[in-house]
Scaffold this active site. Structure first.
Site, PDB file in Angstrom:
ATOM      1  N   ARG A  88       0.823  -1.222   0.000  1.00 49.90           N
ATOM      2  CA  ARG A  88       0.000   0.000   0.000  1.00 49.90           C
ATOM      3  C   ARG A  88       0.851   1.264   0.000  1.00 49.90           C
ATOM      4  O   ARG A  88       0.424   2.292  -0.520  1.00 49.90           O
ATOM      5  CB  ARG A  88      -0.942  -0.013   1.194  1.00 49.90           C
ATOM      6  CG  ARG A  88      -2.003  -1.063   0.986  1.00 49.90           C
ATOM      7  CD  ARG A  88      -3.145  -0.945   1.937  1.00 49.90           C
ATOM      8  NE  ARG A  88      -4.186  -1.869   1.512  1.00 49.90           N
ATOM      9  CZ  ARG A  88      -5.101  -2.382   2.294  1.00 49.90           C
ATOM     10  NH1 ARG A  88      -5.126  -2.070   3.580  1.00 49.90           N
ATOM     11  NH2 ARG A  88      -6.006  -3.210   1.826  1.00 49.90           N
ATOM     12  N   LYS A 144     -21.434 -14.299  -1.659  1.00 52.12           N
ATOM     13  CA  LYS A 144     -22.866 -13.993  -1.580  1.00 52.12           C
ATOM     14  C   LYS A 144     -23.391 -13.191  -2.759  1.00 52.12           C
ATOM     15  O   LYS A 144     -22.798 -12.195  -3.147  1.00 52.12           O
ATOM     16  CB  LYS A 144     -23.110 -13.141  -0.337  1.00 52.12           C
ATOM     17  CG  LYS A 144     -22.964 -13.879   0.966  1.00 52.12           C
ATOM     18  CD  LYS A 144     -23.205 -12.872   2.054  1.00 52.12           C
ATOM     19  CE  LYS A 144     -23.450 -13.508   3.388  1.00 52.12           C
ATOM     20  NZ  LYS A 144     -23.657 -12.457   4.386  1.00 52.12           N
ATOM     21  N   GLY A 156     -10.599  -7.386  -2.640  1.00 54.85           N
ATOM     22  CA  GLY A 156      -9.474  -7.941  -1.886  1.00 54.85           C
ATOM     23  C   GLY A 156      -9.168  -9.398  -2.173  1.00 54.85           C
ATOM     24  O   GLY A 156      -8.044  -9.759  -2.527  1.00 54.85           O
ATOM     25  N   GLY A 162     -14.014  -2.223  -1.456  1.00 51.60           N
ATOM     26  CA  GLY A 162     -15.354  -1.629  -1.394  1.00 51.60           C
ATOM     27  C   GLY A 162     -15.541  -0.533  -2.426  1.00 51.60           C
ATOM     28  O   GLY A 162     -16.596  -0.438  -3.065  1.00 51.60           O
TER      29      GLY A 162
HETATM   30  P1  AMP Z   1     -16.370 -12.333  -1.695  1.00 54.76           P
HETATM   31  O1  AMP Z   1     -15.755 -11.579  -0.573  1.00 54.76           O
HETATM   32  O2  AMP Z   1     -17.856 -12.235  -1.763  1.00 54.76           O
HETATM   33  O3  AMP Z   1     -15.688 -12.062  -3.020  1.00 54.76           O
HETATM   34  O4  AMP Z   1     -16.133 -13.871  -1.342  1.00 54.76           O
HETATM   35  C1  AMP Z   1     -14.867 -14.464  -1.339  1.00 54.76           C
HETATM   36  C2  AMP Z   1     -14.936 -15.794  -0.652  1.00 54.76           C
HETATM   37  O5  AMP Z   1     -15.855 -16.622  -1.318  1.00 54.76           O
HETATM   38  C3  AMP Z   1     -13.631 -16.538  -0.637  1.00 54.76           C
HETATM   39  O6  AMP Z   1     -13.132 -16.577   0.672  1.00 54.76           O
HETATM   40  C4  AMP Z   1     -13.971 -17.913  -1.144  1.00 54.76           C
HETATM   41  O7  AMP Z   1     -13.434 -18.968  -0.362  1.00 54.76           O
HETATM   42  C5  AMP Z   1     -15.480 -17.956  -1.040  1.00 54.76           C
HETATM   43  N1  AMP Z   1     -16.074 -18.905  -1.988  1.00 54.76           N
HETATM   44  C6  AMP Z   1     -15.929 -18.916  -3.316  1.00 54.76           C
HETATM   45  N2  AMP Z   1     -16.596 -19.963  -3.845  1.00 54.76           N
HETATM   46  C7  AMP Z   1     -17.162 -20.622  -2.831  1.00 54.76           C
HETATM   47  C8  AMP Z   1     -17.987 -21.776  -2.735  1.00 54.76           C
HETATM   48  N3  AMP Z   1     -18.339 -22.458  -3.820  1.00 54.76           N
HETATM   49  N4  AMP Z   1     -18.409 -22.169  -1.504  1.00 54.76           N
HETATM   50  C9  AMP Z   1     -18.061 -21.463  -0.423  1.00 54.76           C
HETATM   51  N5  AMP Z   1     -17.288 -20.364  -0.442  1.00 54.76           N
HETATM   52  C10 AMP Z   1     -16.837 -19.958  -1.629  1.00 54.76           C
END
Ligand code: AMP
Length: 391
Positions: free
Chosen positions: A34, A196, A349, A372
């Site tokens: 950073r 999510k 991230g 974000g």
């Molecule tokens: P995000 O912060 O929403 O981009 O989510 C990232 C996280 O999603 C990572 O830590 C991944 O391990 C998790 N992830 C990705 N695919 C899956 C999956 N099929 N099942 C559970 N977690 C997942």
């Protein structure tokens, strides 16, 4: 918006807002990423003989002095990178700061204490902004990672300094974002993964208006598969937004956007590094299994969909890449994007961590420094930190 290279800096007191929100362990900065991200802007200001007053936040001290969140440990790293003395003041406004600034010569650097030790920072407080503004002749914002939150040092301050501009890091972020979504080379594909759907509804809705293809992976794919009537076993699935998922898919159809979901997945009974992995069609996910990565047929499907694409935007890993057996999909697609001639813009991230782990980060056109803030740009929002410079 003005940029730093359009302003005369010589002999001027320049207040530079950066993001030195670095990891610190036992008083030592453990990553210089950073700090390095701002070196181009800092070096430019020093070459032009500005008197550089650098300010940042670190962590979330919530308006109070918290010793572990002091910016003091950054001094050693910054002066090492610049090969120059950096004077640290353990306040961000007031007499001590004014005194240190009064002693500055052209080309000197003063680093102020964590802005968030002052309760006015996060509240975008006018009085605190006025005090910060009184320290300088020119204000430069280079802190993209906090541009989505209005704070005294990135928003209100611009009401009290006559000359305001963006540094090179912020300039790059804005220009690459424009290349990706405002004026992109087409076709444009967005790869969206992560945990999510609910976190990214705004992103998906906005992207449907801008891109030609949407490739969905990660846990979020299961909500869409379920919304299409498939059984997803123990995979992560947000039952409460199945309707929203259907609407998103309908919107994609109406707008002629190719909406690609996985055809097969790597499943296991639990998310563990030593789990027995089974590749299943998305039509046959066993009730006791959870999908943790895209499968080989999906890697081919997604790779084929990226052929001929001229711009790729990617947010969110396609599987639980932190565990080796479920990293294959993300790593394979990272290689495809890395080796393609498309402009590739990566943000968020976890996405950066995954692409680095895949060893492909140097092959991407741009990796955003804002998690974000990057997502809010993808949502089509106006970021307060950018809007303040556009006034
Ligand atoms: P995000 O912060 O929403 O981009 O989510 C990232 C996280 O999603 C990572 O830590 C991944 O391990 C998790 N992830 C990705 N695919 C899956 C999956 N099929 N099942 C559970 N977690 C997942």
């Amino acid at each position: 918006m003005k940029y730093i290279d359009q302003i005369e800096l010589k002999g001027k007191k320049v207040f530079l807002r950066v993001d030195f929100n670095v990891p610190i362990k036992e008083g030592n900065v453990t990553s210089d990423t950073r700090v390095r991200a701002h070196i181009q802007t800092i070096n430019y200001a020093l070459e032009k003989k500005a008197r550089l007053i650098i300010a940042s936040h670190l962590g979330r001290p919530k308006g109070k002095r918290v010793e572990e969140m002091s910016l003091k440990p950054v001094v050693k790293m910054l002066s090492g990178l610049l090969q120059q003395e950096v004077v640290f003041v353990d306040e961000s406004v007031g007499g001590k700061v004014e005194q240190a600034i009064s002693k500055m010569k052209d080309g000197d650097i003063v680093l102020l204490e964590n802005l968030r030790f002052n309760p006015g920072e996060d509240k975008n407080d006018k009085d605190f902004a006025r005090q910060l503004a009184s320290l300088c002749d020119i204000y430069i914002n280079d802190a993209f990672a906090v541009a989505h939150r209005a704070a005294a040092s990135n928003s209100a301050i611009t009401d009290y300094v006559k000359t305001c501009a963006a540094g090179f890091l912020l300039k790059n972020e804005i220009e690459y974002f424009q290349k990706a979504l405002v004026n992109p080379a087409r076709p444009v594909a967005a790869i969206i993964g992560g945990a999510k759907v609910s976190d990214k509804i705004g992103v998906l809705e906005n992207l449907i208006d801008k891109v030609d293809k949407l490739l969905i992976g990660g846990a979020m794919a299961f909500t869409f598969l379920k919304a299409r009537g498939l059984e997803v076993g123990k995979s992560l699935c947000e039952e409460e937004i199945l309707d929203t998922a259907r609407k998103i898919m309908q919107k994609a159809k109406d707008k002629n956007v190719q909406f690609l979901l996985p055809a097969d997945v790597a499943c296991a009974k639990e998310a563990a590094a030593d789990a027995a992995v089974k590749i299943c069609s998305v039509k046959e996910i066993p009730a006791e299994q959870m999908g943790l990565d895209i499968g080989p047929a999906t890697i081919t499907l997604f790779s084929d969909a990226l052929k001929g694409v001229k711009t790729v935007i990617w947010n969110g890993p396609l599987g639980m890449f932190e565990l080796a057996p479920f990293s294959k999909g993300t790593f394979a697609l990272a290689e495809v994007v890395g080796n393609s001639n498309a402009i590739s813009i990566i943000g968020g991230g976890d996405t950066e961590t995954a692409i680095k782990k895949a060893g492909q980060h140097t092959k991407m056109s741009y990796i955003s420094t804002g998690g974000g803030a990057f997502l809010e740009l993808l949502e089509g929002k106006t970021l307060p930190g950018i809007a303040a410079l556009n006034k």
